[in-house]
Write a protein that holds these residues in place. Structure first.
Motif, short mmCIF file in Angstrom:
data_model
loop_
_atom_site.label_atom_id
_atom_site.label_comp_id
_atom_site.label_asym_id
_atom_site.label_seq_id
_atom_site.Cartn_x
_atom_site.Cartn_y
_atom_site.Cartn_z
N THR A 135 20.33 -57.78 -5.40
CA THR A 135 21.32 -57.51 -4.36
C THR A 135 22.69 -58.06 -4.76
OG1 THR A 135 20.68 -59.50 -3.14
CG2 THR A 135 19.59 -57.46 -2.54
N ARG A 136 22.70 -59.19 -5.48
CA ARG A 136 23.98 -59.71 -5.96
C ARG A 136 24.58 -58.78 -7.01
NH1 ARG A 136 21.65 -65.00 -5.15
NH2 ARG A 136 20.66 -64.92 -7.22
N TRP A 137 23.72 -58.22 -7.88
CA TRP A 137 24.22 -57.27 -8.87
C TRP A 137 24.84 -56.05 -8.20
CZ3 TRP A 137 22.54 -52.19 -9.66
CH2 TRP A 137 23.12 -51.55 -10.77
N LEU A 138 24.24 -55.61 -7.09
CA LEU A 138 24.76 -54.45 -6.38
C LEU A 138 26.22 -54.63 -5.98
CD1 LEU A 138 21.88 -53.41 -3.97
CD2 LEU A 138 22.91 -52.04 -5.78
N ALA A 139 26.57 -55.83 -5.52
CA ALA A 139 27.94 -56.08 -5.08
C ALA A 139 28.93 -55.98 -6.23
CB ALA A 139 28.03 -57.46 -4.43
N ARG A 140 28.48 -56.24 -7.48
CA ARG A 140 29.37 -56.18 -8.64
C ARG A 140 29.33 -54.83 -9.34
NH1 ARG A 140 26.48 -60.96 -9.77
NH2 ARG A 140 25.57 -59.98 -11.63
N SER A 141 28.39 -53.98 -8.95
CA SER A 141 28.23 -52.69 -9.61
C SER A 141 29.23 -51.68 -9.05
CB SER A 141 26.81 -52.17 -9.38
OG SER A 141 26.65 -51.71 -8.04
N ARG A 142 29.19 -50.48 -9.58
CA ARG A 142 30.02 -49.40 -9.06
C ARG A 142 29.75 -49.13 -7.58
NH1 ARG A 142 30.62 -48.07 -14.31
NH2 ARG A 142 32.14 -46.47 -14.86
N LEU A 143 28.54 -49.39 -7.15
CA LEU A 143 28.21 -49.16 -5.74
C LEU A 143 28.96 -50.10 -4.82
CD1 LEU A 143 24.35 -48.64 -6.01
CD2 LEU A 143 26.10 -46.90 -5.61
N GLU A 144 29.23 -51.33 -5.31
CA GLU A 144 29.95 -52.34 -4.54
C GLU A 144 29.35 -52.52 -3.14
OE1 GLU A 144 34.08 -51.29 -4.61
OE2 GLU A 144 34.34 -51.87 -6.70
N ALA B 40 25.96 -57.45 0.98
CA ALA B 40 24.62 -57.91 1.31
C ALA B 40 24.07 -57.05 2.45
CB ALA B 40 24.66 -59.38 1.72
N GLY B 41 22.80 -56.78 2.42
CA GLY B 41 22.20 -55.96 3.47
C GLY B 41 21.18 -54.98 2.95
N VAL B 42 21.19 -54.70 1.66
CA VAL B 42 20.16 -53.87 1.06
C VAL B 42 18.91 -54.73 0.88
CG1 VAL B 42 19.48 -52.48 -0.92
CG2 VAL B 42 21.84 -52.41 -0.11
N HIS B 43 17.84 -54.34 1.51
CA HIS B 43 16.61 -55.15 1.43
C HIS B 43 15.86 -54.82 0.16
CE1 HIS B 43 13.00 -57.28 2.58
NE2 HIS B 43 12.29 -56.20 2.28
N VAL B 44 15.57 -55.84 -0.63
CA VAL B 44 14.81 -55.69 -1.86
C VAL B 44 13.65 -56.67 -1.83
CG1 VAL B 44 14.84 -55.82 -4.38
CG2 VAL B 44 16.86 -54.99 -3.16
N ASP B 45 12.43 -56.17 -1.99
CA ASP B 45 11.28 -57.08 -2.04
C ASP B 45 10.82 -57.21 -3.49
OD1 ASP B 45 9.71 -54.82 -2.67
OD2 ASP B 45 9.07 -54.55 -0.59
N ALA B 46 9.78 -58.01 -3.71
CA ALA B 46 9.33 -58.30 -5.06
C ALA B 46 8.86 -57.04 -5.79
CB ALA B 46 8.21 -59.34 -5.01
N ALA B 47 8.14 -56.17 -5.08
CA ALA B 47 7.65 -54.94 -5.71
C ALA B 47 8.81 -54.03 -6.11
CB ALA B 47 6.70 -54.21 -4.77
N GLN B 48 9.84 -53.98 -5.28
CA GLN B 48 11.00 -53.13 -5.59
C GLN B 48 11.81 -53.70 -6.75
OE1 GLN B 48 12.55 -53.18 -1.63
NE2 GLN B 48 11.42 -51.35 -0.99
N LEU B 49 11.87 -55.02 -6.85
CA LEU B 49 12.52 -55.63 -8.00
C LEU B 49 11.76 -55.26 -9.28
CD1 LEU B 49 14.55 -57.58 -9.35
CD2 LEU B 49 12.90 -59.42 -8.89
N THR B 50 10.44 -55.31 -9.23
CA THR B 50 9.64 -54.92 -10.39
C THR B 50 9.91 -53.46 -10.76
OG1 THR B 50 7.90 -56.51 -9.87
CG2 THR B 50 7.29 -54.66 -11.27
N ALA B 51 10.00 -52.59 -9.75
CA ALA B 51 10.29 -51.17 -10.01
C ALA B 51 11.66 -51.00 -10.66
CB ALA B 51 10.22 -50.39 -8.70
N ALA B 52 12.65 -51.79 -10.20
CA ALA B 52 13.99 -51.70 -10.78
C ALA B 52 13.97 -52.15 -12.23
CB ALA B 52 14.97 -52.55 -9.97
#
Length: 236
Positions: A52-61, A64-76
């Motif tokens: 979620t911290r990377w999201l804020a620095r990415s092109r998406l900008e 905070a508020g995008v929910h990411v759980d452990a399984a979704q982190l593994t998928a990413a």
């Protein structure tokens, strides 16, 4: 002959204004967070909140508020590693493994992030959102890149000790370096030193180039503004 790209230092962290790096596409920004092989030593995505911290620095900008759980982190991370192998293969004129394309297709099958607009006409954060939507958006962006007009311009930095991957969106199509301020400048320094050595009739000194500085971080262009957006964000 040893490939220095596989053994040399690989700066992969996004956001240092002194050495601006714009990979040219959203999906390629994800590769700056780590990956298989040597980049594993620069892993940034250890916990869901890291993504979620990377999201804020990415092109998406995205705030905070995008929910990411452990399984979704593994998928990413699984998507990122497959994308890293595919992008490197493209950069070297190879097709890539079918299993890695299957990872992209499975990830893209989920619903993507949904774009929204503020009353003032500006883009709004696509919330509520979760990690599955994010992974789908990244996979769709990768598919658009690999099947689009810039597919043949996916490249790896020309420096022997840097494996950062980018898509050359410049009009001339002659980009060689992750950043002119970093690897491009190091190359110029080495070339100038070699010319001076030849002019003096001496053997090239072979001394290492000046320190490249801390790991690259995306975020600012050479003129101080935000790096241009060239990705296809929120492809449906």
């Amino acid at each position: 002959m040893t490939d220095q790209r596989a053994t040399g230092p690989v700066p992969l962290s996004p956001g240092d204004a002194r050495h601006p790096f714009d990979p040219g596409a959203l999906c390629l920004e994800l590769l700056t967070t780590g990956g298989p092989g040597t980049p594993a030593g620069y892993e940034l995505l250890h916990h869901p909140e890291d993504l979620t911290r990377w999201l804020a620095r990415s092109r998406l900008e995205l705030p905070a508020g995008v929910h990411v759980d452990a399984a979704q982190l593994t998928a990413a991370r699984t998507l990122r590693d497959a994308l890293r192998r595919l992008a490197a293969a493209r950069a070297h004129g190879e097709a890539g493994a079918g299993a890695d394309y299957a990872v992209l297709n499975r990830a893209a099958a989920h619903p993507p992030l949904v774009p929204r607009i503020d009353p003032n006409g500006a883009a709004a954060a696509p919330l509520p959102a979760d990690g599955d939507q994010l992974v789908s958006t990244l996979a769709r962006d990768a598919i658009a890149l690999f099947t689009g007009p810039f597919a043949h311009r996916v490249r790896e930095c020309g420096a022997s000790d840097c494996s950062l991957i980018f898509v050359d969106t410049s009009r001339p199509g002659r980009r060689r370096w992750c950043s002119m301020e970093r690897c491009g400048n190091r190359h110029k320094v080495r070339a100038l030193r070699a010319r001076r050595d030849r002019a003096d009739g001496a053997e090239p000194a072979g001394q290492p180039a000046p320190d490249a500085g801390p790991p690259l971080r995306r975020g600012h262009s050479a003129h101080g503004g935000v790096s241009p957006r060239t990705d296809r964000t929120f492809t449906g």
